[in-house]
Design an enzyme around this catalytic site. Structure first.
Site, short mmCIF file in Angstrom:
data_model
loop_
_atom_site.label_atom_id
_atom_site.label_comp_id
_atom_site.label_asym_id
_atom_site.label_seq_id
_atom_site.Cartn_x
_atom_site.Cartn_y
_atom_site.Cartn_z
N HIS A 44 -9.32 1.67 0.03
CA HIS A 44 -9.17 2.38 1.29
C HIS A 44 -10.52 2.21 1.97
CE1 HIS A 44 -5.77 4.20 -0.72
NE2 HIS A 44 -5.45 4.88 0.36
N GLN A 79 -9.57 9.20 -5.30
CA GLN A 79 -9.29 9.86 -4.00
C GLN A 79 -10.47 10.70 -3.49
OE1 GLN A 79 -5.99 10.62 -1.82
NE2 GLN A 79 -7.94 10.81 -0.75
N HIS A 106 1.47 5.40 -2.06
CA HIS A 106 0.97 6.48 -2.95
C HIS A 106 2.16 7.09 -3.66
CE1 HIS A 106 -3.22 6.50 -1.46
NE2 HIS A 106 -2.64 5.99 -0.39
N ASP A 116 2.31 3.21 2.98
CA ASP A 116 1.31 4.24 2.69
C ASP A 116 1.93 5.52 2.12
OD1 ASP A 116 -1.19 5.33 2.38
OD2 ASP A 116 -1.66 5.52 4.49
N HIS A 123 0.84 -1.21 0.00
CA HIS A 123 0.00 0.00 0.00
C HIS A 123 0.86 1.25 0.00
CE1 HIS A 123 -3.93 2.05 0.98
NE2 HIS A 123 -3.04 3.03 1.07
N GLU A 135 -11.16 4.14 6.82
CA GLU A 135 -9.99 4.80 7.42
C GLU A 135 -10.50 5.96 8.26
OE1 GLU A 135 -7.04 6.39 4.76
OE2 GLU A 135 -5.59 6.67 6.37
ZN LIG Z 1 -3.49 5.09 1.24
#
Ligand SMILES: [Zn+2]
Length: 425
Positions: free
Chosen positions: A210, A152, A59, A309, A57, A213
Site C-alpha cells: 500500500h 496494517q 482484504h 480492495d 488487491h 494512499e
Molecule cells: Zn488495500
C-alpha cells in the site's frame, strides 16, 4: 476435465471459435474443432469467452464484516483503520474463515478465479493469517488465493510487526506487504520500504505495498520503492498499490517518476471504487478524484491492474466481487473512454492482474489452463458497459458456475405486440 466450448467470441475479436479443453488444459483454439464423442459441450452462442477475472488487491480478512462492531460514520480511510482496530480483538478464526469462504463463492459466480488478498499481521495471534491460509487451501481447486503479509498499523510504528510479518511468511504467506505512508514520518516510511524489500529479496518473494494512499503530493514512497526494486534486482516482482498521491503530485516531478517506475518494472494497482470514495476527503471544492495516473502509467509501459480492495468492510460498505464494476469505475474516474482505453480497462481486470500475481498457465492459448468466464456480451467493452452476466464459469475444463441470461419481457400500454428484450441490445 474435458470440455468443448462451441462458437465463442474471444476478447481479441475473433468469433465463431471453438475451444477444446483436455485434462484441464486448452488443447486447441479455432473454428470447427472436432472433439471425441461424449465430451461435454458448452455452447457459447457467439458470446464472449474470456480468461477469468483477476483481483490483484483485496482484504479478505475484513470482507463481509460491515457493521461490526459499528459502521464507519465519516467514511474516511483513517476511521476505517480505527474501526478495523476495534474489530480485530473480537475476530474469531471460524468467523473469518466463514466470511472469506462466502466471499469466494461470490467471486466464483462472478468469474473471479484469482485474488491477491492482503492479510493483517499486526495481531500477535496471527489469527487472520491462519484463517486465510486455511481458506487458501480449501478454495485451491477452484480459486487461486495469493496472500500478502500486510502490517496494517505500520511495520515501524507497530511493536512486534516485523516479527509477526516474518512469522506469517514462515507459515506460508506468499508476498511481502507494507504501508509506508502510515508510518510516523517520511523517513520511517522510506526505511520501511528498504527493510521490507530486503526481506523479500532474501526470501525470493514478491512485494506489494500500500503505497502513498493519500492526497499528500509530497508522499513519494513510490520513488523509494522503485529505487530499492532496482537496487535489489526485484524487477517485475514489485507492485505499488493505490499510488493515489500521484494524482496530486507536481507534473514535472511525475515526468521523472513514471520513467523510473517503468525502468524498475514496478507494477501499479489502483483501486478505483475505494479511491474515488476515500480520497479527496480533506478537500472542499474542487475535490480531487485521487486515483493515480492510469493512462500515463500505461502509456509508459507500466503494467496496471485494477483491484477491488474492499467489499462490505470498514472501508467500503458496497461491492459484490464484480471486477467489471471495478473496470467500469476505473475507466470513468480516469476518463478512459476511447475504444482502445476501454479495452485496456478490461485487460486491467484480467491479463494484467494475472501477470502481476505471476499466475502460470493463464490465457486462451493452447497449453494454458482451461479456465474461462462466458459473458453475456459481444465484446470486452460491452461486457464493461453492462457489467455482463456470467453465463458460465469454467475451471480446469469443468463448468463450476452457471447463471441465467438477463432478459426481460415487456408488456407496454399502447403497444399490442409483446416485446422480448435482451439487456445487451
Ligand atoms: Zn488495500
Amino acid at each position: 476435465m474435458n470440455l468443448i466450448v462451441r462458437n465463442a467470441t474471444l476478447p481479441d475479436g475473433r468469433s465463431g471459435i471453438d475451444v477444446l479443453a483436455q485434462a484441464g488444459r486448452i488443447a486447441a483454439v479455432g473454428p470447427a474443432q472436432t472433439a471425441p464423442e461424449g465430451w461435454p459441450v458448452l455452447d457459447a452462442q457467439g458470446q464472449l469467452l474470456s480468461p477469468p477475472f483477476v483481483d490483484p488487491h483485496f482484504h479478505m480478512d475484513a470482507t463481509l464484516s460491515h457493521g461490526l462492531p459499528r459502521v464507519n460514520k465519516s467514511g474516511t480511510l483513517l476511521e476505517g483503520i480505527a474501526l478495523w482496530g476495534e474489530l480485530k480483538p473480537l475476530l474469531t478464526q471460524e468467523a473469518v474463515v466463514e466470511r472469506a469462504l462466502q466471499y469466494c463463492d461470490w467471486a466464483v459466480a462472478k468469474g473471479l478465479l484469482a485474488i491477491r488478498s492482503h492479510v493483517d499481521v499486526c495481531d500477535h495471534r496471527l489469527l487472520a493469517v491462519e484463517a486465510l491460509l486455511q481458506v487458501k487451501a480449501r478454495v485451491k481447486p477452484y480459486l487461486d488465493l495469493q496472500l500478502v503479509a500486510f502490517p496494517q498499523d505500520g511495520v515501524m510504528r507497530s511493536p512486534g510487526a516485523l516479527a509477526n510479518l516474518t512469522r506469517a511468511l514462515d507459515l506460508g504467506v506468499d508476498v511481502v506487504g507494507g504501508i509506508p505512508h502510515f508510518e510516523r514520518t517520511m523517513a520511517d516510511g522510506a526505511e520501511s520500504v528498504r527493510l521490507l524489500c530486503e526481506v523479500a529479496a532474501e526470501r525470493g518473494l514478491r512485494v506489494d505495498m500500500h503505497c502513498d494512499e493519500t492526497d499528500d503530493p509530497m508522499s513519494r514512497h513510490i520513488e523509494t520503492l522503485a529505487f530499492h526494486t532496482q537496487r535489489l534486482g526485484l524487477h517485475g516482482r514489485v507492485a505499488g498499490s493505490h499510488l493515489t498521491s500521484m494524482h496530486s503530485m507536481d507534473n514535472y516531478y511525475v515526468s521523472k517518476l513514471i520513467p523510473l517506475i517503468a525502468e524498475a518494472q514496478v507494477h501499479a494497482i489502483p483501486n478505483p471504487l475505494a479511491n474515488i470514495v476515500l480520497q479527496g476527503r480533506h478537500d472542499t471544492y474542487p475535490k480531487r478524484r485521487g486515483m493515480t495516473r492510469v493512462p500515463e502509467l500505461m502509456a509508459a509501459g507500466v503494467t496496471v491492474a485494477f483491484g477491488h480492495d474492499s467489499v462490505m468492510d470498514p472501508w467500503y460498505s458496497l461491492g459484490s466481487g464484480d471486477m467489471l464494476e471495478v473496470a467500469h469505475m476505473g475507466l470513468h474516474v480516469a476518463q478512459m473512454t476511447s475504444q482502445a482505453q476501454m479495452r485496456a480497462c478490461f485487460d486491467a481486470v484480467t491479463v494484467n492482474g494475472a501477470k502481476i500475481l505471476g499466475i502460470e498457465g493463464y490465457g486462451l492459448e493452447v497449453g494454458c489452463n482451461a479456465d474461462f468466464v462466458l459473458l453475456q456480451a459481444s465484446s470486452p467493452v460491452e461486457a464493461i458497459r453492462l457489467r455482463a452476466v456470467r453465463l458460465a464459469v469454467v475451471r480446469r475444463g469443468e463448468v463450476i458456475s452457471r447463471m441465467p441470461a438477463a432478459t426481460a419481457t415487456l408488456s407496454l400500454p399502447g403497444r399490442p405486440d409483446r416485446v422480448d428484450w435482451t439487456i445487451r441490445r
